[in-house]
Design an enzyme around this catalytic site. Structure first.
Site, PDB file in Angstrom:
ATOM      1  N   SER A 168       0.880  -1.255   0.071  1.00 46.95           N
ATOM      2  CA  SER A 168      -0.092   0.053   0.033  1.00 46.95           C
ATOM      3  C   SER A 168       0.960   1.219   0.010  1.00 46.95           C
ATOM      4  CB  SER A 168      -0.845  -0.059   1.248  1.00 46.95           C
ATOM      5  OG  SER A 168      -1.569   1.366   1.537  1.00 46.95           O
ATOM      6  N   TYR A 203      -2.115  -1.164  10.297  1.00 48.94           N
ATOM      7  CA  TYR A 203      -2.368  -1.595   8.724  1.00 48.94           C
ATOM      8  C   TYR A 203      -0.867  -0.987   8.185  1.00 48.94           C
ATOM      9  CZ  TYR A 203      -4.125  -1.255   3.836  1.00 48.94           C
ATOM     10  OH  TYR A 203      -4.066  -1.531   2.621  1.00 48.94           O
TER      11      TYR A 203
HETATM   12  N1  LIG Z   1      -8.827  -0.458  -1.420  1.00 46.10           N
HETATM   13  C1  LIG Z   1      -7.708   0.638  -1.359  1.00 46.10           C
HETATM   14  O1  LIG Z   1      -7.747   1.860  -1.266  1.00 46.10           O
HETATM   15  C2  LIG Z   1      -6.202   0.058  -0.973  1.00 46.10           C
HETATM   16  C3  LIG Z   1      -5.507   0.751  -1.136  1.00 46.10           C
HETATM   17  C4  LIG Z   1      -4.040   0.309  -0.911  1.00 46.10           C
HETATM   18  C5  LIG Z   1      -3.951  -1.020  -0.644  1.00 46.10           C
HETATM   19  N2  LIG Z   1      -5.115  -1.960  -0.763  1.00 46.10           N
HETATM   20  C6  LIG Z   1      -4.896  -3.412  -0.603  1.00 46.10           C
HETATM   21  O2  LIG Z   1      -5.410  -3.790  -1.787  1.00 46.10           O
HETATM   22  C7  LIG Z   1      -5.670  -5.347  -1.202  1.00 46.10           C
HETATM   23  C8  LIG Z   1      -7.227  -6.011  -1.669  1.00 46.10           C
HETATM   24  O3  LIG Z   1      -8.015  -5.004  -1.138  1.00 46.10           O
HETATM   25  P1  LIG Z   1      -9.234  -4.521  -1.461  1.00 46.10           P
HETATM   26  O4  LIG Z   1      -9.115  -2.853  -1.465  1.00 46.10           O
HETATM   27  O5  LIG Z   1      -9.592  -4.835  -2.877  1.00 46.10           O
HETATM   28  O6  LIG Z   1     -10.405  -4.857  -0.484  1.00 46.10           O
HETATM   29  P2  LIG Z   1     -11.326  -6.066  -0.617  1.00 46.10           P
HETATM   30  O7  LIG Z   1     -12.218  -5.960   0.582  1.00 46.10           O
HETATM   31  O8  LIG Z   1     -12.208  -6.331  -1.988  1.00 46.10           O
HETATM   32  O9  LIG Z   1     -10.364  -7.164  -0.433  1.00 46.10           O
HETATM   33  C9  LIG Z   1      -9.762  -7.704   0.544  1.00 46.10           C
HETATM   34  C10 LIG Z   1      -9.915  -9.286   0.804  1.00 46.10           C
HETATM   35  O10 LIG Z   1      -9.124  -9.876   1.725  1.00 46.10           O
HETATM   36  C11 LIG Z   1      -9.830 -11.120   2.084  1.00 46.10           C
HETATM   37  N3  LIG Z   1      -9.645 -11.554   3.465  1.00 46.10           N
HETATM   38  C12 LIG Z   1      -9.515 -10.393   4.679  1.00 46.10           C
HETATM   39  N4  LIG Z   1      -9.286 -11.205   5.724  1.00 46.10           N
HETATM   40  C13 LIG Z   1      -9.131 -12.457   5.390  1.00 46.10           C
HETATM   41  C14 LIG Z   1      -8.775 -13.774   6.045  1.00 46.10           C
HETATM   42  N5  LIG Z   1      -8.672 -13.720   7.466  1.00 46.10           N
HETATM   43  N6  LIG Z   1      -8.634 -14.841   5.358  1.00 46.10           N
HETATM   44  C15 LIG Z   1      -8.940 -14.976   3.891  1.00 46.10           C
HETATM   45  N7  LIG Z   1      -9.231 -13.894   3.211  1.00 46.10           N
HETATM   46  C16 LIG Z   1      -9.364 -12.467   4.079  1.00 46.10           C
HETATM   47  C17 LIG Z   1     -11.252 -10.842   1.698  1.00 46.10           C
HETATM   48  O11 LIG Z   1     -11.566 -12.008   0.921  1.00 46.10           O
HETATM   49  C18 LIG Z   1     -11.215  -9.474   1.087  1.00 46.10           C
HETATM   50  O12 LIG Z   1     -12.084 -10.021  -0.058  1.00 46.10           O
HETATM   51  C19 LIG Z   1      -5.255  -5.192   0.246  1.00 46.10           C
HETATM   52  O13 LIG Z   1      -4.032  -5.972   0.443  1.00 46.10           O
HETATM   53  C20 LIG Z   1      -5.331  -3.932   0.472  1.00 46.10           C
HETATM   54  O14 LIG Z   1      -4.549  -3.790   1.753  1.00 46.10           O
HETATM   55  C21 LIG Z   1      -6.260  -1.447  -1.011  1.00 46.10           C
END
Ligand SMILES: NC(=O)c1ccc[n+]([C@@H]2O[C@H](COP(=O)([O-])OP(=O)(O)OC[C@H]3O[C@@H](n4cnc5c(N)ncnc54)[C@H](O)[C@@H]3O)[C@@H](O)[C@H]2O)c1
Length: 308
Positions: A202, A215
């Site tokens: 991130s 985080y």
């Molecule tokens: N959305 C943003 O702004 C953003 C920014 C920077 C980084 N990210 C990163 O992107 C990645 C994906 O996140 P996203 O934004 O697509 O959100 P999202 O909620 O769609 O995806 C996160 C997923 O993590 C999985 N998860 C969480 N805890 C779990 C567990 N204990 N066991 C199995 N699966 C688990 C869930 O299936 C969930 O769908 C993450 O690593 C997040 O940190 C997101």
């Protein structure tokens, strides 16, 4: 707290989500967030035109017959990765939490519509035994895993270090970094020259976001894990890289961020990213287009200059 219905009015949904000025609708969900409950569907397989409109992603067979394991593949960035990988010719095995079955079924439906395979397994990746079940099942279904995408994560905003319950600190580390180690340990020994590990970190690892201290710390750990594992696996020809997104419209946002953070959810480009714009980085890092890149981080963050 606004309802999803009110949020639709708040959003500039008539504009392209790739146009500067696009704001996400302020809305709230329980964690884990559900894509099916979002008031505006995130963009998975379209990318921007030069003037901020939408066009279909153009695939070029970059991942023909590759097999990918994608954690958190039910929704958000993970779903967009599964779909672009399918368009590029790869099959996926996606992992998610049991509460997200509906989102996972939708990802599978969309991957199959493209003409590729998508296997589903819901489990809590915080336990090593569950990671072992995932690795064994993926190897059994596919015979190999060419691309390991460690993408699942948890976050919850807290303004001050004294507000963070110890249980939350531990849960965030258990979710965001331990499974990256477990799954890499289980699958890297089965990988061959040309295979790749891609970790989702991130922007927060670089800017030190104060209201996501736990985080942010896990995302720093992911960047360092990526560098160490890349150096370790170099001799086997396995490349290991990270992607460090800025704000992206996914279910993580309404399930973990307060009104004010959602209102300010933007980038120097005047908008947050859509999942498709992050997934293109995962295509690049999985394909031979990135053959000289290992131990590095890509920064699809809307123009924030970071070091590293
Ligand atoms: N959305 C943003 O702004 C953003 C920014 C920077 C980084 N990210 C990163 O992107 C990645 C994906 O996140 P996203 O934004 O697509 O959100 P999202 O909620 O769609 O995806 C996160 C997923 O993590 C999985 N998860 C969480 N805890 C779990 C567990 N204990 N066991 C199995 N699966 C688990 C869930 O299936 C969930 O769908 C993450 O690593 C997040 O940190 C997101």
């Amino acid at each position: 707290m606004e309802t999803a219905k009110n949020a639709i009015k708040h959003a500039t949904s008539s504009e392209s989500p790739f146009a500067p000025g696009f704001k996400v609708p302020i809305t709230h969900q329980d964690t884990p967030g559900k894509q099916g409950d979002l008031p505006i569907e995130p963009i998975n397989t379209q990318v921007p035109t030069e003037d901020g409109g939408l066009q279909a992603y153009k695939a070029a067979g970059k991942l023909q017959d590759k097999k990918a394991l994608i954690t958190g593949g039910d929704s958000g960035i993970g779903r967009a990765i599964a779909l672009l990988y399918a368009m590029e010719g790869a099959d996926s095995f996606i992992v998610y939490l049991p509460e997200e079955e509906e989102d996972a079924q939708e990802t599978k439906r969309q991957v199959e519509k493209i003409g590729r395979t998508c296997h589903l397994l819901s489990t809590d990746l915080r336990q090593f035994d569950n990671c072992k079940k995932v690795a064994d099942a993926a190897l059994e279904k596919f015979g190999r895993v060419n691309i390991l995408v460690n993408n699942a994560a948890f976050q919850m905003m807290q303004q001050d270090i004294t507000d963070i319950p110890n249980e939350q600190w531990i849960k965030t580390f258990d979710t965001n970094i331990h499974p990256f180690f477990f799954l890499s340990k289980l699958l890297v020994p089965h990988m061959k020259r040309g295979d790749t590990v891609i970790n989702c970190a991130s922007i927060n690892a670089y800017i030190g976001r104060p209201d996501l201290l736990d985080y942010t710390s896990t995302k720093g750990a992911i960047v360092s894990f990526t560098r160490g594992l890349a150096n370790q696996q170099m001799k086997k020809g396995i490349r290991v890289n990270a992607v460090c997104p800025g704000p992206v419209w996914t279910p993580l946002i309404p399930s973990t961020m307060d009104d004010s953070a959602q209102d300010q959810f933007t980038s120097p480009m005047g908008r947050p990213a859509q999942p498709s714009e992050i997934a293109t980085c995962f295509v690049f890092l999985a394909s031979t287009d990135s053959s000289m890149i290992s131990g590095q981080s890509l920064h699809p963050n809307g123009g924030v200059i970071v070091n590293g």
